[in-house]
Each structure stands twice: as C-alpha cells, then as structure tokens.
Scaffold this motif. Structure first.
Motif, mmCIF file in Angstrom:
data_model
loop_
_atom_site.group_PDB
_atom_site.id
_atom_site.type_symbol
_atom_site.label_atom_id
_atom_site.label_comp_id
_atom_site.label_asym_id
_atom_site.label_seq_id
_atom_site.Cartn_x
_atom_site.Cartn_y
_atom_site.Cartn_z
ATOM 1 N N SER A 23 0.826 -1.220 0.000
ATOM 2 C CA SER A 23 0.000 0.000 0.000
ATOM 3 C C SER A 23 0.861 1.271 0.000
ATOM 4 C CB SER A 23 -0.950 0.003 1.200
ATOM 5 O OG SER A 23 -0.204 -0.139 2.394
ATOM 6 N N ASP A 24 2.062 1.201 0.632
ATOM 7 C CA ASP A 24 2.949 2.383 0.660
ATOM 8 C C ASP A 24 3.420 2.752 -0.741
ATOM 9 O OD1 ASP A 24 2.664 2.420 3.353
ATOM 10 O OD2 ASP A 24 4.637 1.570 3.828
ATOM 11 N N GLN A 25 3.827 1.725 -1.516
ATOM 12 C CA GLN A 25 4.267 1.991 -2.894
ATOM 13 C C GLN A 25 3.110 2.529 -3.733
ATOM 14 O OE1 GLN A 25 7.083 -0.582 -5.090
ATOM 15 N NE2 GLN A 25 6.911 -1.993 -3.364
ATOM 16 N N LEU A 26 1.930 1.933 -3.568
ATOM 17 C CA LEU A 26 0.758 2.390 -4.332
ATOM 18 C C LEU A 26 0.409 3.834 -3.985
ATOM 19 C CD1 LEU A 26 -1.447 -0.828 -4.085
ATOM 20 C CD2 LEU A 26 -0.693 0.231 -6.219
ATOM 21 N N ARG A 27 0.541 4.168 -2.712
ATOM 22 C CA ARG A 27 0.238 5.529 -2.261
ATOM 23 C C ARG A 27 1.214 6.547 -2.881
ATOM 24 N NH1 ARG A 27 -2.152 8.219 2.214
ATOM 25 N NH2 ARG A 27 -0.978 10.085 2.753
ATOM 26 N N SER A 28 2.529 6.207 -2.861
ATOM 27 C CA SER A 28 3.513 7.147 -3.421
ATOM 28 C C SER A 28 3.342 7.291 -4.936
ATOM 29 C CB SER A 28 4.933 6.701 -3.085
ATOM 30 O OG SER A 28 5.214 5.468 -3.687
ATOM 31 N N ILE A 29 2.952 6.188 -5.630
ATOM 32 C CA ILE A 29 2.680 6.270 -7.079
ATOM 33 C C ILE A 29 1.486 7.189 -7.326
ATOM 34 C CG2 ILE A 29 1.820 4.944 -9.072
ATOM 35 C CD1 ILE A 29 3.545 2.571 -8.020
ATOM 36 N N THR A 30 0.438 7.036 -6.512
ATOM 37 C CA THR A 30 -0.786 7.825 -6.684
ATOM 38 C C THR A 30 -0.530 9.312 -6.450
ATOM 39 O OG1 THR A 30 -2.017 5.903 -5.882
ATOM 40 C CG2 THR A 30 -3.214 7.977 -5.984
ATOM 41 N N LEU A 31 0.361 9.632 -5.516
ATOM 42 C CA LEU A 31 0.638 11.040 -5.201
ATOM 43 C C LEU A 31 1.695 11.658 -6.115
ATOM 44 C CD1 LEU A 31 0.607 10.837 -1.290
ATOM 45 C CD2 LEU A 31 -1.155 11.823 -2.761
ATOM 46 N N SER A 32 2.316 10.843 -7.014
ATOM 47 C CA SER A 32 3.290 11.404 -7.967
ATOM 48 C C SER A 32 2.565 12.281 -8.980
ATOM 49 C CB SER A 32 4.030 10.283 -8.691
ATOM 50 O OG SER A 32 4.752 9.525 -7.762
ATOM 51 N N PHE A 41 -6.529 5.538 -5.222
ATOM 52 C CA PHE A 41 -6.806 6.885 -5.751
ATOM 53 C C PHE A 41 -8.137 7.429 -5.221
ATOM 54 C CE2 PHE A 41 -8.926 9.384 -9.127
ATOM 55 C CZ PHE A 41 -8.056 10.478 -9.168
ATOM 56 N N ASP A 42 -9.150 6.549 -5.174
ATOM 57 C CA ASP A 42 -10.467 6.974 -4.660
ATOM 58 C C ASP A 42 -10.378 7.412 -3.201
ATOM 59 O OD1 ASP A 42 -11.652 6.522 -7.069
ATOM 60 O OD2 ASP A 42 -12.299 4.479 -6.596
ATOM 61 N N LYS A 43 -9.474 6.769 -2.437
ATOM 62 C CA LYS A 43 -9.318 7.128 -1.022
ATOM 63 C C LYS A 43 -8.552 8.445 -0.848
ATOM 64 C CE LYS A 43 -9.278 2.367 0.715
ATOM 65 N NZ LYS A 43 -8.428 1.308 1.278
ATOM 66 N N LEU A 44 -7.665 8.749 -1.820
ATOM 67 C CA LEU A 44 -6.776 9.917 -1.675
ATOM 68 C C LEU A 44 -7.185 11.094 -2.562
ATOM 69 C CD1 LEU A 44 -3.329 8.037 -1.761
ATOM 70 C CD2 LEU A 44 -4.455 8.948 0.257
ATOM 71 N N LYS A 45 -8.451 11.146 -2.954
ATOM 72 C CA LYS A 45 -8.895 12.179 -3.901
ATOM 73 C C LYS A 45 -8.606 13.589 -3.412
ATOM 74 C CE LYS A 45 -12.355 10.307 -7.013
ATOM 75 N NZ LYS A 45 -13.772 10.081 -7.275
ATOM 76 N N GLU A 80 -6.103 14.544 -1.576
ATOM 77 C CA GLU A 80 -4.695 14.777 -1.231
ATOM 78 C C GLU A 80 -3.827 14.973 -2.472
ATOM 79 O OE1 GLU A 80 -2.786 12.282 1.635
ATOM 80 O OE2 GLU A 80 -4.691 11.682 2.524
ATOM 81 N N LYS A 81 -4.330 15.682 -3.454
ATOM 82 C CA LYS A 81 -3.605 15.966 -4.706
ATOM 83 C C LYS A 81 -3.176 14.677 -5.405
ATOM 84 C CE LYS A 81 -1.852 20.478 -3.306
ATOM 85 N NZ LYS A 81 -0.667 21.322 -3.053
ATOM 86 N N ALA A 82 -4.037 13.673 -5.362
ATOM 87 C CA ALA A 82 -3.733 12.417 -6.048
ATOM 88 C C ALA A 82 -3.953 12.595 -7.548
ATOM 89 C CB ALA A 82 -4.624 11.304 -5.510
ATOM 90 N N VAL A 83 -3.119 11.879 -8.364
ATOM 91 C CA VAL A 83 -3.234 11.948 -9.823
ATOM 92 C C VAL A 83 -3.389 10.521 -10.339
ATOM 93 C CG1 VAL A 83 -2.101 12.660 -11.971
ATOM 94 C CG2 VAL A 83 -1.719 13.980 -9.879
ATOM 95 N N GLU A 84 -4.398 10.316 -11.190
ATOM 96 C CA GLU A 84 -4.637 8.963 -11.708
ATOM 97 C C GLU A 84 -3.579 8.605 -12.752
ATOM 98 O OE1 GLU A 84 -8.315 6.160 -13.218
ATOM 99 O OE2 GLU A 84 -8.680 8.250 -12.686
ATOM 100 N N LYS A 85 -3.039 7.397 -12.654
ATOM 101 C CA LYS A 85 -1.962 6.956 -13.549
ATOM 102 C C LYS A 85 -2.499 5.960 -14.581
ATOM 103 C CE LYS A 85 0.988 9.264 -11.025
ATOM 104 N NZ LYS A 85 0.086 9.721 -9.994
#
Length: 660
Positions: A23-32, A82-86, A88-93
């Motif tokens: 989940s940590d890697q997925l979170r950092s990818i989503t916030l890139s 991504f749906d959880k971090l909408k 927090e400046k999340a960007v869909e990849k």
C-alpha cells in the motif's frame, strides 16, 4: 477503468495482495504528479510464494499472461487507493508495471538461475534470471506495444499485442475473442483509430562474468530487452541480475547468412550489483575476528601486518616488498575532490618490471582472485579498442561495446606483458589511469565512460637491465606513463647463492605429502579471509593524515625533487599524490583511521624500492631478495632512524621532526 463487477476474479485476488503488502508503494505512485510516466511496483517472489503458492507457480510457469494480469491488477489497486486519496492531490496513472524480484526466493536454483552459456529451449516461456556484465547498451527506441481492434459483427473491442518472434508484427486472432455466453465467432475486424500505445525500448547485451568461468571457456552473451521504466538504468560495464521471460527473435536478414532464432530475454526486473558486491558477505563474527587479531598484535603491529601479507601469493617465497606493494595497491587510498571540483583518484597503480621467472604473472593472477571484480589480459592480445571501448555496427546502428578497462570499473585490470603493447595502444590508457574516464568519439558517438579501476601491469626489461640507465630506457615505457604508476618495482635476478639455497629448500618442502596447513590467522591468512579483509578495510576506514605524517611526506618529496636527475619522469607532483595514497592504504591495512609517521615511512620505503637510484642511500635492497624478518618492528626502527636522519640533515629543514 472497469467497474468492480467487471473485474475478473484473478485480478481481484492479485489487487488484494498488492493492497495488503504494498500500500505504501501504491500511495507514493498515486501522489506522484506526472500521469503519463511508467511507474514500477516492486514485489518479492518469496512474499508471493508465502501468500499464495498456486498463484506464484502460475506467475513462474506462465509469465507472459500473468505478468500482464499483474499490471492490470496494479492499475485496479491504484484506482482503489486513488479513490481514497482524492483530496490529497492524487493523480490517476495509466501505466504501472509490477517488477518481480526473485533473489532470495526458492526460485534461486540452477534450473531458473542458469549461467548465460546454459540457456536452452527448456527455459523458453518461464520466468528466468540471468547474471552477467553489460557489454553493450543500445539507443533508446520506441515500439508499438498494443493496438485495439473491433469485431464488426458484435462490436467487441479487444487489444492485440505484437509478437517479438515475428519482428513485432501484429497477428489477429482467428475468431472474435469476446467472452459472452453465446460465442460471436466473427472473423472480420477493423482497427480502432488512435489506439496505438507506444513504449520505450532498449536492447542491451549481457555477458557471463569471466570470474565464474573455467579455463578455455568462451564467455557467452545474450540480448536483453528493456522496456518503459527499465530503459537507461544500466550502462556498459555494470554487473546486473536480470529477471525476465526468455523468448526468441529472428536474426536480421543478411545476404548469404542463415536466418535463425536468437534467444532474447524480455526483462521484468533489473538489479545493478556494482555497489552491492553480493559475492562477499561480512558477518559480525568475522569483523570481531579482525578486531581480535589486531588486539593480539597491539604491541607488535608490524608483526600482525606481516602475518596478513604472508597470505598474499603464499606459493612464492619471500618477496616481502612485492607482497606489501600488492596489498597497498588493492586497498588503495581515499578519493577526494580539490577546491576546483577536480577528483583526485584514490586508486593506486602498480607495475612490476623483472627478469623472467621472478613470479610477476603469479602475483597478477593472485591479485585478480583477491579483487571482487577483475579482468586479466595480455599486452600482445589487447588492442586499444579491446582495452578501452569499441564501436560496433549492429543492424545498421552503431553501438559502443565495453573493453577491459571499462569492464573492470570498480575493480582491477591486470595487463601482463605490458611491453608487448603497441605504442599507440599504450597511449590510450593515459586518461583511464589518471582521470579515470575514457573519452570516446567514434562513429558519431561522443561520450565519456567511467574507468575507476586499479591497473596492475607486468613487463620484462628490454634486454639486460642496465642500472646506469633510467627506467624509461630499460622498459621502453614513456615518462608520462611511468609517472602514472604509484609503485614501479624492479625485480632483478642477481643469482645470489644464499638466496637460491633458501628458495630451493622452500619449493621442495612445498611438495612434501602430509604437510599440515596452519589455518590460524597469526600464520598464513586463507584467500577467502584476505578477500573479506581487503573489502572490509576499503569500505570501513577513511584515514586522515596527521601533521607529523604530512611533514615527513612533504620533506621527502622535496628531497627527491632536488636529487632526481635520472628519474625525472617519476618525481612529479604525481609522486606526492602517490605517497599520500600509499600512506592511507597502509593505515587501512593496519586497521586504523589516521595516517601516522609509521605509514608515511612505509610509503617512502615503497617509493624508494621503485627508484633505481635511491635518494636515501642504503635504506632498501633488491626487491626480489626482500624477505620477512623475525622482528619487523625492530627492523622498522632502524629504517625509520635512517630516513629521519637523512630528512633532518636536509639543509632547509633542520627541525622537521623531533627524533625519538
């Protein structure tokens, strides 16, 4: 993106695994911030094996399909995150690639981890891991990764992937692949506009490491294809472990050449092992053993040092000076950057000049065993391109292929028969030895490659060695090249009867059956322990010069500059740098973090050995007949007194050092 009901069951289980463990890697990818980049998601195969063995087996045995499923699952898991971090400046990849690391898993066995020379048809289509050195890296290109077609009958849209075996041509399915209850069986498809997805693509060539090969075995090489985020992460000369899918590719169409299928590895995971030095592991008990060893020799440190040196090339009797020089060269000094930002090298270079039968090649071979990474070549068998870098044409495109010095980057390059090299070829290694780079301008390719390597050369003198002539005349090596060697040892066979008697008895005793080997560290260190020791002291200690050591080195350098008439090529500023490097290397060898007077004097003794006309008379004898003394600490005290007296009498420095 599909709704949750459309997602197949296997994708859900893969996505659930990724969310649980990564989940940590997925979170950092989503916030890139960049949505169009290709993002890697690293997982360990051992972790997947523990979690779901049947799934792990499917990934291993059918990687072409399951790695694609994993990528889709990663995108699905990313969508959930991504749906959880909408907010927090999340960007869909769009592109996420799962990279599977096999090291340390049950798959690390000869069947799935073969050497490059043992890759066979049976490995086709499974997840395979190869280890080697990058000898060629091609240009980055683009290739068509997939395009979408639509069935004219049922309007089902499906992706089609190009096949590498048939030169990336698109092969359409025989009938419509829709998964409906009633099969469509349509055979008429049309291409959907603007659905081509392109990827970055690079070809590299990896070759078996020469250190794991037997004598007479020609190193094999294979092509590796890197895609997307793996492109440009390795360069020529890197040691790599590549995990991927073995497939085949038609060789290029050449006139009068049979067209064959060449094995190609499509990489999924690439790991550089340059910094890891994974072949040497240092457990805590070994480090404690080193510390205990030096505690035992606290009062007689030079006796401890000589015990270490005895382990270097033990089959050669005596030659203490050469063994010390080899140890100091392999350990090396500390690289530093001066005020202008120029790097001053920390690696030392060694040249052995000697009569036939003085053991030069044996030292070369043994030094290569002690180094983590080494390349051995001979002067006659090496061209300038083979030593540095060569431009080769492959499929109409020019590429650079690494030579010996580039492949030995971070290790040791041994060049035997140094005098056999052509003058032009010798000139090419000037830059590699001092600046530790090779500048290339060949076939439109202009670049600089790293050659942070130790050069260890061996050569015979030209005819009979004449002590009255300079080193340049005796070796036919130019002054600029000689000045780049920190130590040049001259081994002259003077036919000393006493020495011959001692050596012959030693050689005859070696062959006696039933002779027990004493493995205790206080006597002769075994090869494996020596390798670990050199590796440890190089990484652990960064010695700093004390004021006293600085004074000794400075005054010796100035004395040499005054008295040097014959050896002008050797007494340059490079000699001062050599003295500092050798003193630092000796401090490391002695398990210390500061350079004391002892280290400075030892560095001077090494340089004195490499001078045919000594500035400090009678302090050093013939390097060939130098033997290990019973009381090295007492012997050193005499030599130190000699050198300090000579330096003290140097007229401009009456009070250099207070003699004890």
């Amino acid at each position: 993106m599909e709704t949750e009901d459309d997602v197949p069951l296997h994708l859900k289980s893969l996505a659930a695994f990724l969310i649980r463990h990564h989940s940590d890697q997925l979170r950092s990818i989503t916030l890139s911030p960049d949505p169009k980049l290709h993002y890697p998601l690293y997982i360990d195969f051992a972790e997947l094996m523990n979690e779901d063995p049947p799934l792990a087996h499917l990934v291993f045995s059918h990687p072409i399909d399951y790695l694609r499923f994993f990528d889709d699952a990663a995108l699905w898991a990313h969508k959930i995150v991504f749906d959880k971090l909408k907010f927090e400046k999340a960007v869909e990849k769009i592109f996420i690639h799962v990279r599977i690391n096999i090291s340390g898993s049950p798959l690390e066995c000869p069947e799935t981890f073969p050497s490059i020379g043992h890759v066979r048809v049976k490995h086709h289509g499974i997840l395979l891991t190869l280890k080697g050195t990058v000898i060629r890296s091609g240009a980055t290109k683009m290739y068509e990764g997939e395009r979408t077609y639509m069935c004219r009958k049922c309007k089902h849209m499906f992706p089609v992937y190009p096949e590498l075996e048939t030169r990336n041509s698109i092969v359409l399915p025989p009938s419509c692949p829709s998964q409906r209850s009633k099969p469509c069986e349509g055979t008429n498809f049309h291409y959907v506009e603007n659905t081509i997805i392109c990827h970055d693509y690079q070809e590299i060539k990896i070759q078996e490491s020469t250190q794991v090969l037997g004598v007479g075995v020609i190193p094999r090489s294979t092509l590796v294809i890197l895609k997307d985020d793996l492109v440009d992460i390795v360069k020529a000369g890197d040691d790599v472990i590549v995990t991927g899918i073995l497939t085949a590719k038609w060789s290029p169409d050449l006139r009068d050449v049979r067209c064959d299928l060449d094995p190609v590895l499509i990489a999924n995971h690439v790991r550089r092992t340059n910094e890891l030095k994974s072949d040497i592991d240092l457990p805590d008990d070994v480090i404690m053993q080193f510390k205990q060893f030096w505690l035992e020799f606290k009062d007689t440190p030079l006796k401890g040092r000589n015990a270490v040196l005895r382990g270097i090339c033990p089959q050669v009797f005596g030659l203490f000076t050469v063994k010390l020089a080899v140890a100091l060269t392999l350990i090396g000094g500390v690289q530093h950057v001066d005020a202008s930002g120029t790097k001053v090298r920390g690696e030392s270079h060694l040249l052995l000049v000697g009569d036939p039968g003085t053991g030069k090649s044996q030292f070369l071979k043994f030094a290569a065993k002690l180094s983590n990474r080494s390349v051995i070549t001979t002067g006659l068998g090496s061209t300038s391109a083979g030593l540095t870098v060569t431009a080769v044409k492959d499929g109409g495109e020019w590429m650079l292929e690494a030579g010996a010095l580039v492949l030995a980057d971070g290790g040791l390059c041994c060049i035997d028969e140094f005098d056999s090299m052509r003058e032009h070829d010798r000139a090419t290694i000037h830059e590699a030895m001092e600046q530790q780079t090779i500048s290339v301008a060949k076939a439109g390719l202009v670049t600089t490659l790293s050659t942070k390597t130790v050069v260890f050369g061996a050569t015979n003198p030209k005819g009979h060695y004449d002590p009255d002539q300079s080193l340049s005349v005796n070796t036919t090596l130019s002054g600029p090249l000689l000045s780049r060697f920190d130590i040049v040892l001259v081994l002259l066979d003077t036919k000393n009867p006493e020495w011959d008697a001692v050596v012959s008895s030693h050689i005859l005793a070696e062959g006696e059956p039933g002779k027990e080997k004493d493995e205790h560290l206080a006597h002769i260190w075994p090869l494996a322990m020596l390798r670990r020791y050199i590796h440890f002291v190089k990484g652990y200690f960064r010695p700093v010069l004390t004021k006293e050591a600085e004074k000794v080195i400075s005054s010796y350098y100035q004395l040499q500059r005054r008295s040097a008439t014959q050896n002008a090529a050797r007494t340059t500023v490079r000699m001062l740098e050599s003295l500092i490097r050798l003193a630092q290397a000796h401090a490391r060898l002695m398990f210390r973090n500061e350079v004391t007077r002892l280290d400075a004097i030892t560095a001077i003794l090494c340089i004195e050995s490499s001078m045919t006309t000594s500035a400090i008379v009678d302090s050093v004898g013939n390097a060939l007949h130098s033997n290990f003394t019973e009381n090295p600490d007492q012997e050193y005290a005499k030599q130190e007194r000699l050198i300090l007296e000579k330096l003290k009498s140097f007229e401009e420095f009456p009070d250099i050092i207070s003699m004890e």
